[in-house]
Design a protein around this motif. Structure first.
Motif, short mmCIF file in Angstrom:
data_model
loop_
_atom_site.label_atom_id
_atom_site.label_comp_id
_atom_site.label_asym_id
_atom_site.label_seq_id
_atom_site.Cartn_x
_atom_site.Cartn_y
_atom_site.Cartn_z
N PRO A 168 0.89 -1.33 0.16
CA PRO A 168 0.14 0.20 -0.05
C PRO A 168 0.65 1.31 0.21
N ASP A 170 1.19 5.00 1.33
CA ASP A 170 0.58 6.13 2.36
C ASP A 170 0.88 7.47 1.71
N SER A 183 -9.75 11.79 9.87
CA SER A 183 -9.71 10.42 9.89
C SER A 183 -10.03 9.52 8.61
N THR A 184 -10.25 10.33 7.50
CA THR A 184 -10.33 9.49 6.39
C THR A 184 -10.02 10.32 5.11
N THR A 186 -8.82 10.50 1.09
CA THR A 186 -8.75 9.81 -0.10
C THR A 186 -7.57 10.39 -1.02
N PRO A 260 -2.48 6.32 6.04
CA PRO A 260 -3.35 5.53 5.26
C PRO A 260 -4.37 6.03 4.46
N LEU A 261 -4.29 5.74 3.09
CA LEU A 261 -5.50 6.29 1.98
C LEU A 261 -6.52 5.31 2.06
N HIS A 262 -7.74 5.79 1.92
CA HIS A 262 -8.92 5.00 1.60
C HIS A 262 -9.63 5.34 0.38
N GLY A 263 -10.52 4.63 0.00
CA GLY A 263 -11.42 4.60 -1.33
C GLY A 263 -10.96 4.30 -2.43
N GLU A 264 -11.35 4.62 -3.55
CA GLU A 264 -11.08 3.98 -4.89
C GLU A 264 -10.48 5.09 -5.63
N ALA A 266 -7.27 2.42 -4.51
CA ALA A 266 -6.63 2.31 -3.42
C ALA A 266 -5.13 2.05 -3.93
N ASP A 304 -4.39 -3.70 5.37
CA ASP A 304 -4.73 -2.46 5.74
C ASP A 304 -4.25 -2.22 7.04
#
Length: 310
Positions: A168, A170, A183-184, A186, A260-264, A266, A304
């Motif tokens: 992954p 980051d 907190s999130t 993308t 860490p990144l989230h969503g699409e 990824a 993850d």
């Protein structure tokens, strides 16, 4: 075990020029040309003809190459079978891109040194394209690479390419950056940020551009840095943001936050373990892969999972 001139012909086919093939083999272009002329004479068939600045392989050359792939694979299998009958000995070379050469290959080399004292282990740091050249020339036995548009496809019958891990990526931002408190996050959230990427043409450069374009934007490239420490130093001083693979460690003293990144999409980089076809079953290669896999499981126990400290 096999006429080395066949390896030359393979590399000419791969690169399209005698000069590039000679560079991969550490020979002079005139030496490669001479050897190919001799091979043509021995086989009684023209193998290459000049075409502009490069060369074109003849139908006879393609026939020879088809059989050469089979011969080399069988030779690798023979070496593997012979090695199982006695303690492995002789040279064994691991190669890989910078992060792999730092985090994955040294533990594997140490494991081989301890397990097979008669094996002379060597490690080479190299970009993915160069790793394939080292394998093709017989100068390396196992490579860790990131597939790119310039590396051989998975259908290339000279190599055995197997997925090793998805590493992954980051996001790294200054510690006081607004995204650091989110907190999130993308990748699309970074569309208006200045970016720090590798030099144009590098694997990292293409990786970042591809990921950002998949997220719907073209990154505003402010600076170029090939080393993670250099990139994180620039981030720490407010010059932009970077993507850093989970395997890479950063300088603990820089005031940066790793997110860490989230969503699409990824952001990940796929790492392959590559040998010459037939070479994966060699006891030394198998032991190296076992050691590398154990290190991966220790460093990345969950895809993850949290980014490593530092």
């Amino acid at each position: 075990m096999i006429d080395p001139r066949l390896r030359m012909l393979q590399l000419v086919a791969r690169h399209g020029t005698v000069t590039a093939a000679a560079e991969a083999l550490h020979y002079t272009p005139s030496a490669v040309s001479h050897q190919l002329r001799q091979l043509s004479a021995d086989l009684g068939a023209d193998l290459v003809v000049q075409q502009g600045r490069g060369v074109r392989l003849t139908a006879a050359a393609h026939t020879v190459l088809r059989h050469t792939e089979i011969l080399h694979a069988q030779a690798e299998r023979a070496r593997a079978e012979l090695a199982t009958a006695d303690e492995p000995a002789g040279p064994f070379t691991l190669c890989g891109f910078s992060t792999a050469a730092t985090r994955l290959l040294p533990p594997a080399a140490a494991a081989l040194r301890d397990r097979f004292p008669r094996v002379a282990v060597r490690v080479i740091e190299a970009e993915p394209v160069r790793c394939f050249d080292l394998l093709g020339a017989g100068d390396a036995d196992l490579a860790l690479v990131i597939p790119t548009a310039d590396t051989p496809s998975a259908a290339d019958r000279r190599f055995d390419q197997q997925p090793l891990l998805d590493d992954p990526l980051d996001l790294v931002v200054p510690a006081d950056h607004p995204l650091a408190a989110r907190s999130t996050v993308t990748l699309a959230d970074t569309a208006d940020e200045p970016w720090i990427v590798g030099r144009p043409g590098s694997t990292y450069y293409h990786l970042v551009l591809t990921m950002c374009m998949a997220a719907g934007f073209i990154p505003d490239i402010a600076h170029h840095a090939d080393e993670w420490d250099t990139g994180s130093a620039l981030v720490a001083h407010g010059f932009g943001i970077i993507l850093v693979p989970r395997l890479a460690r950063l300088h603990a003293d820089w005031p940066v936050t790793r997110i860490p990144l989230h969503g699409e999409p990824a952001p990940v980089r796929r790492v392959l373990a590559v040998t010459r076809l037939g070479g994966r079953d060699h006891p030394t290669a198998a032991a190296a892969l076992d050691a590398i896999t154990a290190t991966v499981q220790r460093l990345l126990p969950r895809r993850d999972g949290p980014p490593p400290a530092g």
